[in-house]
Design an enzyme around this catalytic site. Structure first.
Site, mmCIF file in Angstrom:
data_model
loop_
_atom_site.group_PDB
_atom_site.id
_atom_site.type_symbol
_atom_site.label_atom_id
_atom_site.label_comp_id
_atom_site.label_asym_id
_atom_site.label_seq_id
_atom_site.Cartn_x
_atom_site.Cartn_y
_atom_site.Cartn_z
ATOM 1 N N HIS A 1 0.866 -1.180 0.000
ATOM 2 C CA HIS A 1 0.000 0.000 0.000
ATOM 3 C C HIS A 1 0.907 1.235 0.000
ATOM 4 O O HIS A 1 2.007 1.188 0.546
ATOM 5 C CB HIS A 1 -0.828 0.103 1.285
ATOM 6 C CG HIS A 1 -1.827 -0.981 1.513
ATOM 7 N ND1 HIS A 1 -1.624 -2.005 2.397
ATOM 8 C CD2 HIS A 1 -3.066 -1.156 1.014
ATOM 9 C CE1 HIS A 1 -2.693 -2.783 2.427
ATOM 10 N NE2 HIS A 1 -3.585 -2.303 1.596
ATOM 11 N N ASP B 1 1.859 1.918 3.559
ATOM 12 C CA ASP B 1 2.702 0.943 4.278
ATOM 13 C C ASP B 1 4.127 1.476 4.351
ATOM 14 O O ASP B 1 4.895 1.122 5.248
ATOM 15 C CB ASP B 1 2.775 -0.400 3.530
ATOM 16 C CG ASP B 1 1.467 -1.170 3.558
ATOM 17 O OD1 ASP B 1 0.613 -0.865 4.394
ATOM 18 O OD2 ASP B 1 1.319 -2.082 2.715
HETATM 19 C C1 GLC Z 1 -6.017 -4.548 2.777
HETATM 20 C C2 GLC Z 1 -6.920 -5.759 2.759
HETATM 21 C C3 GLC Z 1 -6.402 -6.790 1.790
HETATM 22 C C4 GLC Z 1 -6.225 -6.144 0.448
HETATM 23 C C5 GLC Z 1 -5.295 -4.979 0.547
HETATM 24 C C6 GLC Z 1 -5.105 -4.317 -0.806
HETATM 25 O O1 GLC Z 1 -4.791 -4.882 3.337
HETATM 26 O O2 GLC Z 1 -7.025 -6.336 4.035
HETATM 27 O O3 GLC Z 1 -7.259 -7.872 1.678
HETATM 28 O O4 GLC Z 1 -5.735 -7.094 -0.454
HETATM 29 O O5 GLC Z 1 -5.798 -4.053 1.472
HETATM 30 O O6 GLC Z 1 -5.719 -3.114 -0.924
#
Ligand code: GLC
Ligand code: MN
Ligand code: MN
Length: 409
Positions: A72, A75
């Site tokens: 993400h 992250d």
């Molecule tokens: C979050 C969700 C996960 C998803 C990810 C991607 O971490 O829990 O399932 O794949 O976001 O956006």
């Protein structure tokens, strides 16, 4: 602590059956930053593991033979630094870590659920929230191209509500489509500038959490959304089904994958395991439903699926930081590869092949084509093969066809 770690390592080695990092790298397996960095926290749970940097995660992935990494935006980049000079500095450090460990970035995803700005979803009534959401998905597209990714994932888990009646669903879906359209437009522009292919934009459904009611709760709902006419580039948008997210609503993951396959929309696949009609427990692949997993991989192998298998699970809270890389990730990958190999065995199994061919040939009835009872009679014995095939699959899964004895003299 050292002797406990030595015990874990000794028993891991004693388990056997593990693949080398070189073999693991032959598969399009990706490891999310958030999976390895999960500290064990939840609404009722305090963290059980310390924080870990992306440099450390990427290094471990490289050592284990996980050839791809995904993340993400938040992250790795603090929300307040997104789009600022600090972002470029962090992305540079990521590139260096990937290069050093021979790991590629496969996918990037925008976090549109955690920060307070998303309290009313990325498709909130407030135009400034929606504008900010567009900035965030466009920025993620930029990061994706910068890191050499091929996929962007969108999990609209906050697209919904707790209390009813305040939002109008059709309007919210239109607004959500506007964010995706902005991401695709940005992608077309950046891809052209860089001479790269556009990203594959993948929607990921989850039936519950974190909203109480979700506007796009299943992969099927998302297929309908893609075909709704709201997207300006539906050809760029497909699915990232997550195994457990289909199981959670009571669906059959294999059937959900089949529907995505026939629509040509199975772009990316989040692999994990868990239980029907429970919350998102994100258990490692194959620990709960190995037979179903075997069947899923038979389907995907037979249709030539060649997208990523993304290890979107959470190492249990009881596993230590040491255990995350010593036990949790290697065992998850190796169960996946073993099931993949078994799926190959199923596809070439002479018994399953002969049974399937016989079923497809039918009973050879040539009488009155409108005589239902005669058609039943002509196929009567063949249909027993359904149960025989199911038995054969379990035999292959459990190794029973190779013989099993424990206490028989
Ligand atoms: C979050 C969700 C996960 C998803 C990810 C991607 O971490 O829990 O399932 O794949 O976001 O956006
Ligand atoms: Mn997922
Ligand atoms: Mn999940």
């Amino acid at each position: 602590m050292n002797s406990q770690q030595a015990l874990v390592s000794r028993l891991m080695a004693a388990c056997g059956g593990s693949y080398t990092p070189e073999i693991r790298r032959k598969f399009f397996i990706s490891g999310p930053q958030w999976a390895a960095a999960y500290e064990g926290h939840a609404l009722f749970h305090a963290p059980t593991r310390p924080a870990i940097s992306f440099e450390e995660v990427i290094r471990h992935y490289g050592d284990l033979g996980i050839g791809h990494w995904c993340t993400h935006d938040t992250d790795v980049i603090p929300t307040e630094a997104i789009g600022k000079p600090q972002q470029a500095e962090i992305v540079g450090r990521i590139q260096a870590a990937l290069k050093k460990n021979d790991v590629k970035c496969s996918m990037v995803t925008t976090e549109t659920f955690h920060h307070a700005v998303w309290a009313a979803s990325p498709a909130a009534e407030s135009p400034e929230v929606r504008k900010y959401a567009q900035f965030r998905v466009e920025n993620t597209v930029d990061i994706g191209h910068e890191l050499g990714a091929s996929f962007a994932v969108y999990w609209p888990g906050s697209l919904g509500y707790y209390v009813q009646g305040a939002i109008e669903e059709t309007q919210t879906l239109r607004w959500y489509a506007e964010a995706l359209n902005a991401a695709c437009e940005r992608d077309l522009k950046v891809a052209a500038q860089r001479g790269r292919p556009t990203l594959k934009h993948c929607l990921e459904a989850k039936p519950f959490e974190p909203q109480a009611e979700i506007l796009l709760p299943t992969s099927d709902a998302m297929l309908a959304f893609i075909a709704s006419g709201l997207l300006t580039h539906p050809e760029m948008v497909g699915l990232n089904p997550e195994y457990l997210h289909e199981l959670m609503w009571g669906g059959a993951p294999r059937a959900a994958l089949a529907r995505a396959l026939v629509a040509g929309k199975l772009f990316h696949f989040d692999i994990n395991d868990g239980y029907r009609l429970k919350h998102d427990v994100d258990i490692g692949v194959g620990l709960v439903n190995p037979l179903d997993w075997l069947n899923v991989l038979v389907l995907l192998r037979s249709h030539g699926y060649n997208g990523p298998f993304n290890l979107d699970y959470k190492p249990p809270r009881t596993t230590s930081q040491f255990g995350v890389f010593e036990v949790s990730f290697p065992t998850a990958i190796d169960r996946f590869i073993t099931l993949w190999e078994m799926a190959g065995e199923v596809l070439t199994d002479p018994i399953i092949k002969e049974a399937t061919d016989a079923l497809k040939a039918g009973g050879g009835y040539t009488g009155d084509p409108h005589d239902a009872d005669a058609i039943v009679a002509a196929n009567r014995e063949l249909l027993t093969l359904h149960e025989l095939i199911a038995h054969r699959l379990v035999q292959i899964l459990l190794g029973l066809h190779r013989g099993r004895t424990f206490s028989i003299a």
